[in-house]
Design an enzyme around this catalytic site. Structure first.
Site, short mmCIF file in Angstrom:
data_model
loop_
_atom_site.label_atom_id
_atom_site.label_comp_id
_atom_site.label_asym_id
_atom_site.label_seq_id
_atom_site.Cartn_x
_atom_site.Cartn_y
_atom_site.Cartn_z
N GLU A 187 -16.76 -30.28 8.58
CA GLU A 187 -16.71 -31.65 9.09
C GLU A 187 -17.34 -31.76 10.49
O GLU A 187 -17.69 -32.85 10.93
CB GLU A 187 -15.27 -32.18 9.08
CG GLU A 187 -14.70 -32.13 7.68
CD GLU A 187 -13.37 -32.84 7.48
OE1 GLU A 187 -13.06 -33.77 8.24
OE2 GLU A 187 -12.65 -32.46 6.53
N TYR B 209 -10.22 -35.29 14.45
CA TYR B 209 -10.05 -33.94 13.90
C TYR B 209 -11.34 -33.14 14.02
O TYR B 209 -11.35 -32.03 14.60
CB TYR B 209 -9.60 -34.01 12.42
CG TYR B 209 -9.75 -32.69 11.68
CD1 TYR B 209 -8.99 -31.57 12.04
CD2 TYR B 209 -10.69 -32.55 10.64
CE1 TYR B 209 -9.15 -30.35 11.37
CE2 TYR B 209 -10.84 -31.34 9.98
CZ TYR B 209 -10.08 -30.24 10.34
OH TYR B 209 -10.23 -29.04 9.69
N LYS C 155 -12.28 -29.78 16.28
CA LYS C 155 -12.73 -28.50 15.71
C LYS C 155 -14.11 -28.13 16.27
O LYS C 155 -14.39 -26.97 16.58
CB LYS C 155 -12.79 -28.57 14.18
CG LYS C 155 -11.43 -28.68 13.50
CD LYS C 155 -10.53 -27.46 13.68
CE LYS C 155 -11.04 -26.22 12.99
NZ LYS C 155 -10.02 -25.12 13.04
P1 NAD Z 1 -2.49 -26.51 7.43
O1 NAD Z 1 -2.27 -27.80 8.14
O2 NAD Z 1 -2.01 -26.36 6.03
O3 NAD Z 1 -1.83 -25.31 8.27
C1 NAD Z 1 -1.95 -25.23 9.65
C2 NAD Z 1 -0.95 -24.18 10.16
O4 NAD Z 1 -1.09 -24.08 11.59
C3 NAD Z 1 0.52 -24.55 9.89
O5 NAD Z 1 1.22 -23.44 9.40
C4 NAD Z 1 1.05 -24.97 11.26
O6 NAD Z 1 2.44 -24.71 11.42
C5 NAD Z 1 0.20 -24.09 12.19
N1 NAD Z 1 0.10 -24.70 13.53
C6 NAD Z 1 -0.22 -25.97 13.84
N2 NAD Z 1 -0.17 -26.14 15.18
C7 NAD Z 1 0.18 -24.95 15.72
C8 NAD Z 1 0.38 -24.49 17.04
N3 NAD Z 1 0.26 -25.32 18.09
N4 NAD Z 1 0.72 -23.20 17.24
C9 NAD Z 1 0.86 -22.35 16.19
N5 NAD Z 1 0.70 -22.73 14.90
C10 NAD Z 1 0.36 -24.01 14.68
O7 NAD Z 1 -4.05 -26.24 7.56
P2 NAD Z 1 -5.06 -25.56 6.51
O8 NAD Z 1 -5.56 -26.61 5.59
O9 NAD Z 1 -4.47 -24.32 5.98
O10 NAD Z 1 -6.26 -25.19 7.50
C11 NAD Z 1 -6.27 -23.94 8.19
C12 NAD Z 1 -7.54 -23.84 9.02
O11 NAD Z 1 -8.68 -23.95 8.18
C13 NAD Z 1 -7.68 -24.95 10.07
O12 NAD Z 1 -8.22 -24.38 11.23
C14 NAD Z 1 -8.64 -25.93 9.44
O13 NAD Z 1 -9.36 -26.63 10.42
C15 NAD Z 1 -9.53 -25.00 8.63
N6 NAD Z 1 -10.15 -25.60 7.42
C16 NAD Z 1 -9.38 -26.26 6.51
C17 NAD Z 1 -10.00 -26.77 5.35
C18 NAD Z 1 -9.20 -27.46 4.28
O14 NAD Z 1 -9.79 -27.96 3.30
N7 NAD Z 1 -7.89 -27.50 4.34
C19 NAD Z 1 -11.38 -26.60 5.16
C20 NAD Z 1 -12.12 -25.92 6.14
C21 NAD Z 1 -11.50 -25.41 7.27
P1 TYD Z 2 -8.49 -35.16 2.49
O1 TYD Z 2 -7.83 -34.36 1.42
O2 TYD Z 2 -7.64 -35.83 3.52
O3 TYD Z 2 -9.57 -34.21 3.19
P2 TYD Z 2 -10.76 -34.59 4.25
O4 TYD Z 2 -10.51 -35.93 4.79
O5 TYD Z 2 -10.60 -33.54 5.28
O6 TYD Z 2 -12.04 -34.49 3.47
O7 TYD Z 2 -9.37 -36.28 1.79
C1 TYD Z 2 -10.36 -35.95 0.83
C2 TYD Z 2 -11.07 -37.23 0.45
O8 TYD Z 2 -10.13 -38.08 -0.26
C3 TYD Z 2 -11.54 -38.06 1.64
O9 TYD Z 2 -12.77 -38.70 1.29
C4 TYD Z 2 -10.45 -39.11 1.83
C5 TYD Z 2 -9.96 -39.33 0.40
N1 TYD Z 2 -8.52 -39.68 0.26
C6 TYD Z 2 -8.14 -40.77 -0.55
O10 TYD Z 2 -9.00 -41.46 -1.13
N2 TYD Z 2 -6.81 -41.02 -0.68
C7 TYD Z 2 -5.86 -40.29 -0.06
O11 TYD Z 2 -4.63 -40.61 -0.20
C8 TYD Z 2 -6.24 -39.18 0.75
C9 TYD Z 2 -5.23 -38.34 1.47
C10 TYD Z 2 -7.60 -38.91 0.88
#
Ligand code: NAD
Ligand code: TYD
Length: 349
Positions: free
Chosen positions: A132, A155, A159
Site C-alpha cells: 500500500e 495507515y 508504513k
Molecule cells: P494484525 O493487526 O493482525 O497484528 C498486529 C500485531 O501487532 C498484533 O498482535 C498487535 O497486538 C501487535 N501490536 C500492535 N501494536 C503494538 C505495539 N505498540 N507494540 C507491540 N505490539 C503491537 O496485523 P497483520 O495483518 O498480521 O500484519 C502484520 C504486519 O504485516 C504489519 O506490519 C502489516 O503492516 C504487514 N502487512 C499486512 C498485510 C495484510 O494483508 N494483513 C499485508 C502486507 C503487510
Molecule cells: P481490507 O481487508 O480492509 O484490506 P485493505 O484495505 O488493506 O486492502 O479491505 C480489502 C478491500 O475490501 C478494500 O478494497 C476495502 C474493501 N472492504 C469492503 O468492501 N467492505 C468491508 O467491510 C471491508 C472491511 C473492506
C-alpha cells in the site's frame, strides 16, 4: 542458541511466522514480543506456546526504555518486525495510534538494535511492510520495487515512513536491514475486521455483507502461509539492504471475490446456491479508497526462487473450512469490544 525477536507475533501474519520458525528451527530461540492490542491474541499460538524454543514477552514497542532494556537482556541476533496497527479504516478514524506504533515503535526497535549490534556481522533487522506504500494503480501496471512511494491513507503513510526510516538506518548507520512489501493476505487467524473473515462471519450469521462503494476496487490476494514462506526465505537468503515485493499474482475485484466466497459458503453450509449472495449490501465507500493494488514479485521469484504454493480457489476453501471449524475463536473475538467497533463502523455507513 541464537535468538530471533519476532514483533507482533500474536497477530494474524505474525502468528504464522512464529509457528513456521518455532517448528522449522528448533535450534533457534524465537521470542515473540507483542502488546496484545485488540488484534493480538495468544490463542493464535496455542499449538506452539509450550515448545522449548518459544518465549513470549508482553511489551509495547512505543515504550523506548522497555524495548532497549529487553534488547540488552536478550542480545537478539535478528529481528523480524511485524508489530503494527494494520487496518486502513481504523487509521482513518484514529491516525495517531498508527503514527505511534508504526513510526515511533519502528524507530525504537531500530535504535535498540543499533545499540546492541556494535558489530553488525551476522545480524539482521527484517522489516515487514505492505504494497500500500506504493499508492493506487489504474487499470494496468504492477508495483515494482523501484515504484515511487505514494501512500494515500494514514495507515500506508505510516508504513511508508517506517520503510524510509529502516532504509535511512541502513545508509546512515550501516544497520543490516532487509524489507519486504506484500499484497493483501488471507487465511486462518485473521482478525474479522478485514474483508474476508468479516464476510465469512457475517454470512455464517446471515448478516449483511458490507461492500464499500460499487465493489470495483481490486486487491491482489496471497495465502498467509505463502507470505510466511517468503519471509522465511528472505530472512535467510535476502541480500543486505534490499527490498523484495511479495504477491500472489491473484487480482480480484471485491465484488467478484465476495461472490466466489459466497459460493464456497453455500457449499460448506449446505445452503441453496445463491443464498449467501443475497446478503451482499453496498455501503458508503471508504474515504480515499485506493482503486487497485497489484504486485510484481518477479525479483523474489527469480533471485530467491520463491513461488506461492496455493491456487486461490484452494486457499479460499481452506480458509472457509478453518473459520467454520473454529467458531469459538471467532465468537471470542467478536463479542465485547469488537462488537462496539463494528456497530459504530457499519451502522453509520
Ligand atoms: P494484525 O493487526 O493482525 O497484528 C498486529 C500485531 O501487532 C498484533 O498482535 C498487535 O497486538 C501487535 N501490536 C500492535 N501494536 C503494538 C505495539 N505498540 N507494540 C507491540 N505490539 C503491537 O496485523 P497483520 O495483518 O498480521 O500484519 C502484520 C504486519 O504485516 C504489519 O506490519 C502489516 O503492516 C504487514 N502487512 C499486512 C498485510 C495484510 O494483508 N494483513 C499485508 C502486507 C503487510
Ligand atoms: P481490507 O481487508 O480492509 O484490506 P485493505 O484495505 O488493506 O486492502 O479491505 C480489502 C478491500 O475490501 C478494500 O478494497 C476495502 C474493501 N472492504 C469492503 O468492501 N467492505 C468491508 O467491510 C471491508 C472491511 C473492506
Amino acid at each position: 542458541m541464537k535468538s530471533i525477536l519476532i514483533t507482533g507475533g500474536a497477530g494474524f501474519i505474525g502468528s504464522h511466522v512464529v509457528r513456521c520458525f518455532v517448528r522449522k528451527y528448533p535450534h533457534l530461540r524465537i521470542v515473540n514480543l507483542d502488546k496484545l492490542t485488540y488484534a493480538g491474541n495468544l490463542a493464535n499460538l496455542f499449538d506452539v506456546e509450550k515448545e522449548p524454543n518459544y518465549e513470549f514477552i508482553k511489551a509495547d514497542i512505543v515504550d523506548a526504555e522497555a524495548i532497549s532494556e529487553i534488547f540488552r537482556q536478550y542480545q537478539f541476533d535478528a529481528v523480524i518486525h511485524l508489530a503494527a496497527e494494520s487496518h486502513v479504516d481504523r487509521s482513518i478514524s484514529n491516525p495517531m495510534e498508527f503514527i505511534f506504533t508504526n513510526i515511533v515503535g519502528t524507530v525504537n526497535l531500530l535504535n535498540a538494535a543499533r545499540e546492541i549490534w556494535q558489530n553488525p556481522e551476522g545480524k539482521r533487522f527484517y522489516h515487514i511492510s505492505t504494497d500500500e506504500v506504493y499508492g493506487s494503480l489504474g487499470e494496468t501496471g504492477l508495483f515494482l520495487e523501484s515504484t515511487a512511494y505514494d501512500p494515500r491513507s494514514p495507515y500506508s503513510a505510516s508504513k511508508a515512513s517506517s520503510d524510509h526510516l529502516v532504509r535511512a538506518y541502513h545508509h546512515t548507520y550501516k544497520l543490516p536491514v532487509v524489507i519486504s512489501n506484500c499484497s493483501n493476505n488471507y487465511g486462518s487467524f485473521q482478525f474479522p475486521e478485514k474483508l474476508i473473515p468479516l464476510s465469512i462471519n457475517n454470512i455464517r450469521q446471515n448478516k449483511p455483507i458490507p461492500i464499500y462503494g460499487k465493489g470495483e476496487n481490486i486487491r491482489d490476494w496471497l495465502y498467509v502461509e505463502d507470505h510466511a514462506s517468503a519471509i522465511d526465505l528472505i530472512f535467510h537468503e535476502g541480500k543486505d539492504g534490499e527490498t523484495y515485493n511479495i504477491g500472489g499474482n491473484n487480482e480480484w475485484t471485491n465484488i467478484h471475490l465476495i461472490r466466489a466466497l459466497c459460493r464456497v459458503m453455500d457449499k460448506k453450509l449446505d445452503r441453496p446456491t445463491g443464498d449467501s449472495e443475497k446478503l451482499i449490501t453496498f455501503v458508503k465507500d471508504r474515504a480515499g479508497h485506493d482503486l487497485r493494488y497489484a504486485i510484481d514479485s518477479s525479483k523474489l521469484q527469480k533471485e530467491l526462487g520463491w513461488q506461492p504454493s496455493l491456487q486461490f480457489e484452494e486457499g479460499l476453501e481452506k480458509t472457509v473450512e478453518w473459520y467454520l471449524s473454529n467458531e469459538s475463536w471467532m465468537n471470542n473475538i467478536t463479542s465485547g469490544e469488537y462488537q462496539k467497533y463494528y456497530d459504530t463502523q457499519y451502522n453509520k455507513r
